[in-house]
Scaffold this motif. Sequence first.
Motif, short mmCIF file in Angstrom:
data_model
loop_
_atom_site.label_atom_id
_atom_site.label_comp_id
_atom_site.label_asym_id
_atom_site.label_seq_id
_atom_site.Cartn_x
_atom_site.Cartn_y
_atom_site.Cartn_z
N PHE A 175 -49.19 -87.19 -119.31
CA PHE A 175 -48.82 -87.84 -118.06
C PHE A 175 -48.27 -89.25 -118.27
CE2 PHE A 175 -52.10 -84.83 -116.45
CZ PHE A 175 -51.23 -84.07 -115.66
N ARG A 176 -48.16 -89.67 -119.50
CA ARG A 176 -47.59 -90.99 -119.75
C ARG A 176 -46.10 -90.95 -119.43
NH1 ARG A 176 -48.74 -94.14 -125.48
NH2 ARG A 176 -48.76 -96.25 -124.63
N PRO A 177 -45.63 -91.81 -118.51
CA PRO A 177 -44.22 -91.75 -118.11
C PRO A 177 -43.27 -91.89 -119.29
CG PRO A 177 -45.45 -93.10 -116.57
CD PRO A 177 -46.37 -92.80 -117.71
N GLN A 178 -42.20 -91.10 -119.26
CA GLN A 178 -41.21 -91.10 -120.34
C GLN A 178 -39.81 -91.19 -119.76
OE1 GLN A 178 -41.81 -88.15 -123.57
NE2 GLN A 178 -43.54 -87.44 -122.34
N GLY A 179 -38.84 -91.30 -120.67
CA GLY A 179 -37.45 -91.32 -120.26
C GLY A 179 -37.16 -92.51 -119.37
N PHE A 180 -36.21 -92.34 -118.44
CA PHE A 180 -35.82 -93.46 -117.60
C PHE A 180 -36.89 -93.80 -116.55
CE2 PHE A 180 -33.50 -89.68 -115.90
CZ PHE A 180 -34.23 -89.51 -114.74
N PRO A 185 -42.07 -99.05 -111.64
CA PRO A 185 -43.31 -98.61 -110.99
C PRO A 185 -43.15 -97.40 -110.07
CG PRO A 185 -43.22 -101.00 -111.02
CD PRO A 185 -41.90 -100.52 -111.56
N VAL A 186 -42.13 -97.41 -109.21
CA VAL A 186 -41.97 -96.28 -108.28
C VAL A 186 -41.70 -94.99 -109.04
CG1 VAL A 186 -40.54 -95.34 -106.43
CG2 VAL A 186 -41.20 -97.74 -106.38
N LEU A 187 -40.83 -95.07 -110.06
CA LEU A 187 -40.52 -93.87 -110.83
C LEU A 187 -41.70 -93.44 -111.71
CD1 LEU A 187 -36.79 -94.35 -111.89
CD2 LEU A 187 -37.74 -92.73 -110.24
N GLU A 188 -42.52 -94.38 -112.16
CA GLU A 188 -43.70 -94.00 -112.94
C GLU A 188 -44.67 -93.21 -112.07
OE1 GLU A 188 -45.40 -97.43 -114.85
OE2 GLU A 188 -43.99 -97.27 -116.54
N ARG A 189 -44.88 -93.65 -110.82
CA ARG A 189 -45.74 -92.88 -109.91
C ARG A 189 -45.12 -91.50 -109.65
NH1 ARG A 189 -46.09 -98.01 -107.33
NH2 ARG A 189 -44.57 -97.40 -105.74
#
Length: 650
Positions: A175-180, A185-189
Motif C-alpha cells: 500500500f505504499r504509494p508509487q509512481g506519480f 497527498p490527495v493522490l497518495e490517499r
Amino acid sequence: MRMLGVTLAFAITTSAAAQEWRADAKRIGLDGKAIEHLARERVLMTNRTYRQVFEPYRIAPGEDRFDAPVFITTDAVLHAYHRLTEASLLHIERGYARRLPTYIRAIATELRPTEPTRAHLVIGIAHRLLDPDAPIRPEVAARVAEEVSRIVAANASAKAAWLPSDALPFDYARFRPQGFCEGEPVLERHFRAVRFLQSAPFDLAVEHEAAAFRAIGRAARWSDVADDIRVFVRYARAVFGRSSKPDLASAMNDGATPTSGTAHVLVAAHTWDNDVLQRGAENRADGRASGLDVVAALESEGPPNGYGLHDAYFRCLVTLLEPPADAPPFMHTPAWRAKSVQTALAGWAQHRHAWALQITPALYVFGLANAPPGFVEPNPAFFDRLAGLAAWTGELARSAPHTPPTRRDRAAELRETVDWIEAHGFVEGGWKAVLTDAPKRRRARVEPLAWNLGLANTADQRRKWLRDARDLADKFDADDTPPYDAFEPILARWPKLVALCRDLATLARRQQAGKPTSEDDRRTVLSFGPRLADILDHEESQIVMPTDDVPRIVVAAGSYRQDGSPITNHFLCTGTARPRALFVLYPHDGRDLLCHGAVIPYYEVHSATPLTEPEWRGRLDGEARPAQPEWIGPLVGPGALGKPDFRDRR
C-alpha cells in the motif's frame, strides 16, 4: 600491380578515417581505454550524465549545426512516450481522485444497516482512506480504524480484518504509494484506497462474501451517481483489452454476477509480463524474478497478441531486440545487444511506473564537414509501431472520463504548494533553490511563486508573498467553476509525438537506403532536441536549466512462501537512472563517424520494502549505489557506471 595500388589506397584511407574519429574522441574527452573499447565494439555508454534526455541534441544559441554528429536513439523517443503517458494518466487520475470520494460516500450512504458486515467493513475502510473524517458505522469502526492505520503505515505483515479468518498474513507494504501518486497527498490517499479496493477479495462461492459483494453493487446501482460509477470502473477495460475478474460494474448488473471465482470492487490489471515474472520466479532456486525474464520471453515466445494497449506496447518493444537484416555493423556487436536489452528494460520500467496504480505487481508463492548533422537509430519498424501506439494512447486519453479541476481544487493545491515551500526552507533560499531542487511536477506549481520569491529581497518580503498566496486561495475556495482545462495542452502533445516518430521512421529508411542527406533530413535531426523538449513539456527556461527528474523506481513483483511470509528482499524494484552518453561509430561514405546520443540506464533491486523515489535517488547519488547488471558489461567497457558526471554540453 593495379590491384595492389587499390588495396594500399583503401588501407591508407581506412587508417586515416580511423585516426580521424580517434582524434574526435580525444577532443571530446574519451580516454585511451574508452577509445580502444569503441574500436573493438563500435558502441560505448559512458558515465557522462544529463538531467534530461534531450540535452545531447541541443544546438548552442546562435548556431545552426552540431559540433559533432548526433545519434538519435530509440531511448530518447521511448522516454518521451512514457512521460507523455504519465502526464495524461496523472491528469486523468487527479480527476478520479476528486470523484472517488463521492462514489464511495454514495455507496456507504445506500448500504442498509442489515447488509453483511463485510460490505460495511470494505466500504468503510475505503471511505476512511479517502477522507479521515468520514462517518463509519459503530459496529465496524474499531476494525476500520485498525486497518486504516496498518494501510497508511504500509510496513508490516499481519492478519487482515477484511480477509477470511483462515487467510494467510497480508503484506501491507504493497500500500505504499508509487509512481506519480507518490509525494502528492490527495493522490497518495487515492492510491491507498484504490489499491485496497483492488486487494480486498470476495469469494463468490462463499455465500456471505457473495452477498456482501452483491450488496455493494446494489448500493452503487441505487445511488444518484450510478452512471458515473459504471464509466469510472469500465474505462480500464478499453485500456487493458482483456477480460478480468468480476468488479463493481459486474455487481451493479443485477443477476449478472458470477457464482464462482474471486471478485473485487476495483480490479487491477494482470498483464502479460506478470505471468512472465511468475514463471521466472518459479524457475529460480531463490524465488527471484528478473527483468531479463521479460526479454527472454519476448525473444522466445514473441509478444502477446491481444488487442489491448499493453499488449501493443510489448509488440513495439520486441522490435528493439532484433536488429534489421541490413543494419550497420555496430548493431551486430555484443555491446549493441546490451544496449538494446537495456533500452527495452528501461522502457519497461518506465511503463510499469506510469501504470503503477492500474497494474498490480506480480505476486507469487513458492515452495563531418560534408557529413549529415546526425543519424537516427536504424530501426524504422520501432518508430512505426511507436507512432501507432502513441496515436492509440492519445485517443484513449482523450476519451477518458474527464473532470477539470475547479478553483476550489486550485486553492487546495496553492495552499499545499505554499506549505511545501515553507517546509523546505525556501523562504530563506529564494527562487533558485526552488527551481533547482523541485521535481518537474512540483516545479510547475511552485515556479510562479518562485519568481515572486526571487523578486523579493528579504525573507520578510518572501513571507508576505506567501501570505498573499494563501489569501488568494481563500478567495478561490468559494468558487466551484473550472478556471481552465489543463488537459488540453497535454492532449495536444500526443500528435506531436506521432509526427516525430513518423519523421524518424522516414529518416531511418532513407539512411538505410544510402540516400543523400536532404534538407528535410537535416531539419529532422537539427530539430529533434527542441521537438523532444516540447513533447516533454520543457519550456525555454527549463531547456537551459532542465529539471532533474528522470530517475524512476517501481515495484514489479514480490515473492512469498506458501505460508504467506515474505522471502528476504522479496520486492523486485525496477528503475531507471539519469540519461548517460552513448557513443557510436556510424559508417558513412567509407569511414566511421563518431556520433553521440543518450540512453537511459536500467537497474533492478531486490528490497525488503518498496523503495520511494527519494530513496532511489539517494541510492543513485550515494555510496549505496546499486551495481550495474552484469549483462551491460559489453556496452560500458572498462569504466562501470558510477557517480553521475554531469555535462552541460557535449
